[in-house]
Motif scaffolding. Structure first.
Motif, PDB file in Angstrom:
ATOM      1  N   GLU A 119     -51.170 -20.085  15.651  1.00  0.00           N
ATOM      2  CA  GLU A 119     -50.009 -21.466  16.482  1.00  0.00           C
ATOM      3  C   GLU A 119     -50.315 -21.379  17.649  1.00  0.00           C
ATOM      4  N   LYS A 120     -51.286 -20.816  18.624  1.00  0.00           N
ATOM      5  CA  LYS A 120     -51.990 -21.031  20.183  1.00  0.00           C
ATOM      6  C   LYS A 120     -52.968 -21.791  19.602  1.00  0.00           C
ATOM      7  N   SER A 121     -53.925 -21.713  18.201  1.00  0.00           N
ATOM      8  CA  SER A 121     -54.935 -22.585  18.694  1.00  0.00           C
ATOM      9  C   SER A 121     -54.208 -23.620  18.378  1.00  0.00           C
ATOM     10  N   ARG A 122     -53.621 -24.504  17.624  1.00  0.00           N
ATOM     11  CA  ARG A 122     -53.119 -25.072  17.630  1.00  0.00           C
ATOM     12  C   ARG A 122     -51.844 -26.418  17.997  1.00  0.00           C
ATOM     13  N   ARG A 123     -51.568 -25.280  19.106  1.00  0.00           N
ATOM     14  CA  ARG A 123     -51.452 -25.986  20.944  1.00  0.00           C
ATOM     15  C   ARG A 123     -52.722 -25.978  21.268  1.00  0.00           C
ATOM     16  N   HIS A 124     -53.378 -25.533  21.068  1.00  0.00           N
ATOM     17  CA  HIS A 124     -54.297 -25.884  21.977  1.00  0.00           C
ATOM     18  C   HIS A 124     -55.060 -27.067  21.351  1.00  0.00           C
ATOM     19  N   ARG A 125     -55.345 -27.143  19.891  1.00  0.00           N
ATOM     20  CA  ARG A 125     -55.740 -28.021  19.577  1.00  0.00           C
ATOM     21  C   ARG A 125     -55.037 -29.703  20.029  1.00  0.00           C
ATOM     22  N   SER A 126     -53.615 -29.479  20.159  1.00  0.00           N
ATOM     23  CA  SER A 126     -52.493 -30.337  20.917  1.00  0.00           C
ATOM     24  C   SER A 126     -53.167 -30.903  22.428  1.00  0.00           C
ATOM     25  N   VAL A 127     -53.501 -29.847  22.830  1.00  0.00           N
ATOM     26  CA  VAL A 127     -53.429 -30.051  24.366  1.00  0.00           C
ATOM     27  C   VAL A 127     -55.333 -31.018  24.496  1.00  0.00           C
ATOM     28  N   ASP A 128     -56.082 -30.685  23.630  1.00  0.00           N
ATOM     29  CA  ASP A 128     -56.869 -31.694  23.670  1.00  0.00           C
ATOM     30  C   ASP A 128     -57.291 -32.477  22.944  1.00  0.00           C
ATOM     31  N   LYS A 129     -55.830 -33.228  22.632  1.00  0.00           N
ATOM     32  CA  LYS A 129     -56.314 -34.595  22.416  1.00  0.00           C
ATOM     33  C   LYS A 129     -54.830 -35.488  23.432  1.00  0.00           C
ATOM     34  N   GLU A 130     -55.845 -36.790  23.368  1.00  0.00           N
ATOM     35  CA  GLU A 130     -55.283 -37.646  24.201  1.00  0.00           C
ATOM     36  C   GLU A 130     -53.919 -38.869  23.528  1.00  0.00           C
ATOM     37  N   VAL A 131     -53.438 -38.814  24.345  1.00  0.00           N
ATOM     38  CA  VAL A 131     -52.459 -39.302  24.469  1.00  0.00           C
ATOM     39  C   VAL A 131     -53.466 -41.476  24.315  1.00  0.00           C
ATOM     40  N   ILE A 132     -52.780 -41.701  22.437  1.00  0.00           N
ATOM     41  CA  ILE A 132     -52.995 -43.464  22.525  1.00  0.00           C
ATOM     42  C   ILE A 132     -52.149 -44.132  22.399  1.00  0.00           C
ATOM     43  N   PHE A 133     -52.411 -45.175  23.157  1.00  0.00           N
ATOM     44  CA  PHE A 133     -51.901 -46.595  22.931  1.00  0.00           C
ATOM     45  C   PHE A 133     -52.458 -47.736  22.089  1.00  0.00           C
ATOM     46  N   ARG A 134     -51.257 -48.216  20.719  1.00  0.00           N
ATOM     47  CA  ARG A 134     -51.992 -49.455  20.156  1.00  0.00           C
ATOM     48  C   ARG A 134     -51.221 -49.904  20.660  1.00  0.00           C
ATOM     49  N   ARG A 135     -51.251 -50.912  20.829  1.00  0.00           N
ATOM     50  CA  ARG A 135     -50.516 -52.890  20.860  1.00  0.00           C
ATOM     51  C   ARG A 135     -49.664 -53.269  19.508  1.00  0.00           C
ATOM     52  N   TYR A 140     -45.342 -51.275  23.025  1.00  0.00           N
ATOM     53  CA  TYR A 140     -47.410 -50.062  22.435  1.00  0.00           C
ATOM     54  C   TYR A 140     -47.222 -48.155  21.269  1.00  0.00           C
ATOM     55  N   ILE A 141     -47.313 -48.865  20.469  1.00  0.00           N
ATOM     56  CA  ILE A 141     -46.889 -47.276  19.751  1.00  0.00           C
ATOM     57  C   ILE A 141     -48.017 -46.399  20.625  1.00  0.00           C
ATOM     58  N   VAL A 142     -47.652 -45.105  20.459  1.00  0.00           N
ATOM     59  CA  VAL A 142     -47.867 -44.083  20.868  1.00  0.00           C
ATOM     60  C   VAL A 142     -47.829 -42.766  20.212  1.00  0.00           C
ATOM     61  N   PHE A 143     -49.952 -42.611  20.157  1.00  0.00           N
ATOM     62  CA  PHE A 143     -49.855 -41.746  19.494  1.00  0.00           C
ATOM     63  C   PHE A 143     -50.608 -40.407  20.346  1.00  0.00           C
ATOM     64  N   LEU A 144     -50.123 -39.059  19.679  1.00  0.00           N
ATOM     65  CA  LEU A 144     -50.915 -37.952  20.345  1.00  0.00           C
ATOM     66  C   LEU A 144     -52.114 -37.382  18.445  1.00  0.00           C
ATOM     67  N   GLY A 145     -53.064 -38.261  19.261  1.00  0.00           N
ATOM     68  CA  GLY A 145     -54.216 -37.767  17.792  1.00  0.00           C
ATOM     69  C   GLY A 145     -53.610 -38.820  16.691  1.00  0.00           C
ATOM     70  N   ASP A 146     -53.440 -38.222  15.720  1.00  0.00           N
ATOM     71  CA  ASP A 146     -53.201 -39.348  14.235  1.00  0.00           C
ATOM     72  C   ASP A 146     -51.415 -38.669  14.617  1.00  0.00           C
ATOM     73  N   ARG A 148     -47.740 -40.331  15.041  1.00  0.00           N
ATOM     74  CA  ARG A 148     -47.002 -41.198  16.246  1.00  0.00           C
ATOM     75  C   ARG A 148     -45.316 -40.337  17.120  1.00  0.00           C
ATOM     76  N   ILE A 149     -46.245 -40.377  18.437  1.00  0.00           N
ATOM     77  CA  ILE A 149     -45.057 -39.826  19.311  1.00  0.00           C
ATOM     78  C   ILE A 149     -43.734 -40.927  19.795  1.00  0.00           C
ATOM     79  N   GLY A 150     -43.867 -41.872  19.689  1.00  0.00           N
ATOM     80  CA  GLY A 150     -43.216 -42.984  20.321  1.00  0.00           C
ATOM     81  C   GLY A 150     -43.607 -44.077  20.509  1.00  0.00           C
ATOM     82  N   PHE A 151     -42.772 -45.064  21.310  1.00  0.00           N
ATOM     83  CA  PHE A 151     -43.650 -46.432  21.908  1.00  0.00           C
ATOM     84  C   PHE A 151     -42.882 -46.533  23.619  1.00  0.00           C
TER      85      PHE A 151
END
Length: 196
Positions: A119-135, A140-146, A148-151
């Protein structure tokens, strides 16, 4: 009533009373000890994993040969994670060597520890991911890694409206990046709470 019959009845009653007491004592002795809140330090964890790997064949003498190991082994025993058992083929002097076996409580403690680490490892991987915006048109659709977290989209007053994937939460932020951070925070909280 004949004395012999009375004597036999008395012996039988005495046997039943004592047998009941002894069976209760034996039953209490064989009850599994309650699981302990022993904190698995790295050295205790390493020892418990080694015992799990070689359960029933790891000799106690091999574990306790180096300094300080006996105290650690006693902690694992007191917690109910490890038990001694006779080794079938090896003797130390005139005494049979004692092998170590992991108990169900020990396996449960290891499984719990491994789950927490994952669980800690998964959380750290989430911290390492960047928020990505795709028009996508005006938004803009908002992604955290792969994931989709919203728009988000720009409102008429210049702020950025953001909506999470459940469509149950929305808000406004001054910049697109801030809107992404807020969506990310919301997403991570929902993951922690198990709602997604």
């Amino acid at each position: 009533m004949q004395p012999k019959i009375i004597s036999t009845l008395f012996s039988a009653l005495t046997f039943l009373v004592y047998e009941n007491r002894y069976s209760n004592l034996i039953h209490d002795h064989l009850k599994p000890s309650p699981m302990s809140d022993l904190k698995l330090t790295p050295s205790l964890l390493a020892m418990l994993e080694r015992i799990e790997k070689h359960s029933g064949t790891l000799l106690m003498l091999a574990v306790t040969a180096s300094g300080g190991q006996h105290g650690k082994l006693n902690k694992l025993r007191a917690a109910g994670y490890v038990v001694k058992c006779d080794h079938p083929s090896v003797t130390a002097g005139a005494w049979p060597a004692e092998a170590l076996a992991i108990t169900e409580a020990g396996r449960t403690a290891l499984a719990k520890h491994r789950t927490e680490v994952a669980e800690k490892s998964r959380r750290h991987r989430s911290v390492d991911k960047e928020v990505i915006f795709r028009r996508d048109g005006e938004r803009y659709i908002v992604f955290l890694g792969d994931d989709r977290i919203g728009f988000t989209r720009r409102a008429d007053n210049g702020t950025w409206n953001h909506v999470d994937t459940t469509m149950a939460h929305s808000g406004y932020a001054k910049t697109r990046e801030r809107a992404g951070q807020l969506l990310r925070r919301r997403y991570e909280r929902m993951v922690r709470e198990g709602s997604i």
